[in-house]
Design a protein around this motif. Structure first.
Motif, short mmCIF file in Angstrom:
data_model
loop_
_atom_site.label_atom_id
_atom_site.label_comp_id
_atom_site.label_asym_id
_atom_site.label_seq_id
_atom_site.Cartn_x
_atom_site.Cartn_y
_atom_site.Cartn_z
N ALA A 4 -91.37 -17.53 -12.05
CA ALA A 4 -92.82 -17.70 -12.21
C ALA A 4 -93.13 -18.57 -13.42
CB ALA A 4 -93.49 -16.34 -12.37
N VAL A 5 -94.15 -19.43 -13.28
CA VAL A 5 -94.62 -20.20 -14.42
C VAL A 5 -95.66 -19.36 -15.15
CG1 VAL A 5 -94.18 -22.38 -13.26
CG2 VAL A 5 -96.45 -21.37 -13.11
N LEU A 6 -95.74 -19.54 -16.48
CA LEU A 6 -96.67 -18.77 -17.29
C LEU A 6 -97.95 -19.56 -17.51
CD1 LEU A 6 -94.57 -17.04 -20.11
CD2 LEU A 6 -95.88 -15.96 -18.28
N GLU A 34 -97.53 -16.15 -13.38
CA GLU A 34 -97.90 -14.97 -14.15
C GLU A 34 -98.90 -15.40 -15.21
OE1 GLU A 34 -94.53 -13.00 -15.79
OE2 GLU A 34 -93.58 -12.62 -13.84
N ILE A 35 -99.86 -14.52 -15.53
CA ILE A 35 -100.90 -14.85 -16.49
C ILE A 35 -100.59 -14.23 -17.84
CG2 ILE A 35 -103.34 -14.52 -17.06
CD1 ILE A 35 -103.96 -14.77 -14.09
N SER A 36 -100.70 -15.04 -18.88
CA SER A 36 -100.47 -14.60 -20.26
C SER A 36 -101.77 -14.77 -21.04
CB SER A 36 -99.35 -15.44 -20.91
OG SER A 36 -99.21 -15.12 -22.27
N THR A 37 -102.25 -13.69 -21.67
CA THR A 37 -103.50 -13.72 -22.42
C THR A 37 -103.22 -13.99 -23.89
OG1 THR A 37 -104.47 -12.12 -20.89
CG2 THR A 37 -105.57 -12.42 -23.01
N ILE A 38 -103.94 -14.95 -24.45
CA ILE A 38 -103.75 -15.36 -25.85
C ILE A 38 -105.10 -15.34 -26.57
CG2 ILE A 38 -103.09 -17.30 -27.35
CD1 ILE A 38 -101.13 -18.16 -25.12
N ARG A 39 -105.14 -14.70 -27.73
CA ARG A 39 -106.38 -14.63 -28.51
C ARG A 39 -106.61 -15.95 -29.22
NH1 ARG A 39 -106.85 -10.18 -32.70
NH2 ARG A 39 -109.08 -10.62 -32.52
N ALA A 69 -95.18 -24.97 -28.14
CA ALA A 69 -94.02 -24.17 -28.52
C ALA A 69 -93.22 -23.70 -27.32
CB ALA A 69 -94.48 -22.96 -29.34
N GLY A 70 -93.74 -23.94 -26.11
CA GLY A 70 -93.04 -23.50 -24.91
C GLY A 70 -93.27 -22.06 -24.53
N GLY A 71 -94.27 -21.42 -25.17
CA GLY A 71 -94.57 -20.03 -24.86
C GLY A 71 -95.29 -19.85 -23.53
N ILE A 72 -95.99 -20.90 -23.10
CA ILE A 72 -96.63 -20.90 -21.78
C ILE A 72 -96.36 -22.27 -21.15
CG2 ILE A 72 -98.46 -19.24 -22.30
CD1 ILE A 72 -100.35 -21.59 -22.81
N ASP A 73 -96.54 -22.34 -19.83
CA ASP A 73 -96.26 -23.59 -19.11
C ASP A 73 -97.51 -24.40 -18.83
OD1 ASP A 73 -93.35 -23.15 -18.63
OD2 ASP A 73 -94.10 -21.41 -17.53
N LEU A 74 -98.65 -23.73 -18.73
CA LEU A 74 -99.92 -24.41 -18.53
C LEU A 74 -101.02 -23.55 -19.11
CD1 LEU A 74 -101.43 -23.86 -15.02
CD2 LEU A 74 -99.17 -22.97 -15.53
#
Length: 305
Positions: A4-6, A34-39, A69-74
């Motif tokens: 999965a891409v983040l 997959e969804i990643s939430t960032i403040r 930083a590569g923590g997410i893909d898009l």
């Protein structure tokens, strides 16, 4: 099975609804997500007026950092929140089909601008909205308001202000049951890209073409390119009271733009047709600058130095 891409997003309910709509389209195109939430900065300083923060990347900075930083893909943004100057290494690879770009007046009884009593209090944190609103009705008073859409609507219902200005597209995506009236474009022009989502990736991302193929809406992208070029030519490093709206016409665009003083006392407005979106945006900006908008914007920049 593909990994999965983040997908990175802010944590507000609207941001999550928008991110999930993009994720679902990608899944249908065969790209697991997959969804990643960032403040982001605005969420870390929820009570600080945006004019005080005065950063163009207030809604995007931490997502940009995670991308690099590569923590997410898009990352998925409301395009109106994306600065015209992106960090090196990041690009907007897709612009989704635009929703209604208009601003709306939300009030307990659903009245429009002309139905508000003299001296009514309008809640908005937008310099753009405030300036155009006060130019049309200088008797109105404005107050700052922060928080997500639900919070702002609740504050107005509780008597914080007589009415609130919001983007119609966000209200419709959330499906909120509120009473509102659209504000005509002849009174308030929207922010650049308002109503569209922007999808950001790193320059070297292998997802660039798959994302563009699955998500990009060419007419909306063309309009956004013209609007963002207009804004870029005017803002000069500062958040400024500028509204702009493009509509596609054949292979070209018809662009309306406005620049105003913060108190609405001076306002310059124009319209231009052109075949090349970015060129049209720059030409209209130059026209307004030559007519006097440059003096307003220089004064704003001088105050903020």
């Amino acid at each position: 099975m593909k990994p999965a891409v983040l997908l990175g997003t802010r944590g507000s309910r609207l941001a999550l609804v928008q991110a999930e709509s993009v994720a679902e389209r990608l899944r249908r195109a065969g790209i697991p997500v997959e969804i990643s939430t960032i403040r982001t900065t605005d969420e870390r300083l929820p009570e600080t007026p945006l004019a005080v923060i005065d950063r163009r990347d207030v809604f995007t900075r931490q997502l940009d950092e995670a991308l690099l930083a590569g923590g997410i893909d898009l990352a998925v943004h409301s395009l109106k929140d994306v600065p015209t100057g992106l960090p090196e290494g990041i690009e907007i690879v897709a612009v989704t089909e635009r929703g209604d770009p208009s601003d709306v007046l939300v009030s307990p009884d659903g009245r429009g601008l002309d139905g508000l009593p003299e001296g009514a209090v309008i809640a908005t944190s937008s310099l753009r909205r405030r300036a155009q609103l006060l130019h049309y009705r200088p008797d109105l008073r404005t107050v700052e308001i922060r928080g997500n859409v639900d919070t702002r609507v609740r504050k107005v219902r509780e008597g914080y202000a007589d009415a609130l200005i919001l983007a119609r597209a966000g209200l419709e995506r959330l499906g909120l049951r509120v009473r509102y009236r659209p504000i005509p474009f002849g009174i308030v022009l929207p922010a650049a890209g308002q109503g569209s989502l922007g999808v950001a990736v790193r320059w070297d991302s292998p997802l660039r073409e798959p994302l563009r193929e699955a998500l990009n809406h060419e007419p909306s992208e063309r309009a956004a390119r013209a609007e963002r070029a207009f804004l870029r030519a005017l803002e000069g490093g500062c958040r400024v009271p500028v509204g702009v709206l493009a509509r596609t016409e054949g292979a070209g665009v018809v662009l309306q733009g406005v620049a105003a003083s913060p108190d609405g006392g001076a306002l310059y407005r124009g319209e231009l047709r052109g075949e090349r979106p970015e060129e049209t945006g720059v030409r209209l900006a130059q026209e307004l600058l030559e007519r006097g908008a440059g003096e307003i914007l220089e004064e704003i920049r001088g105050v903020r130095r």
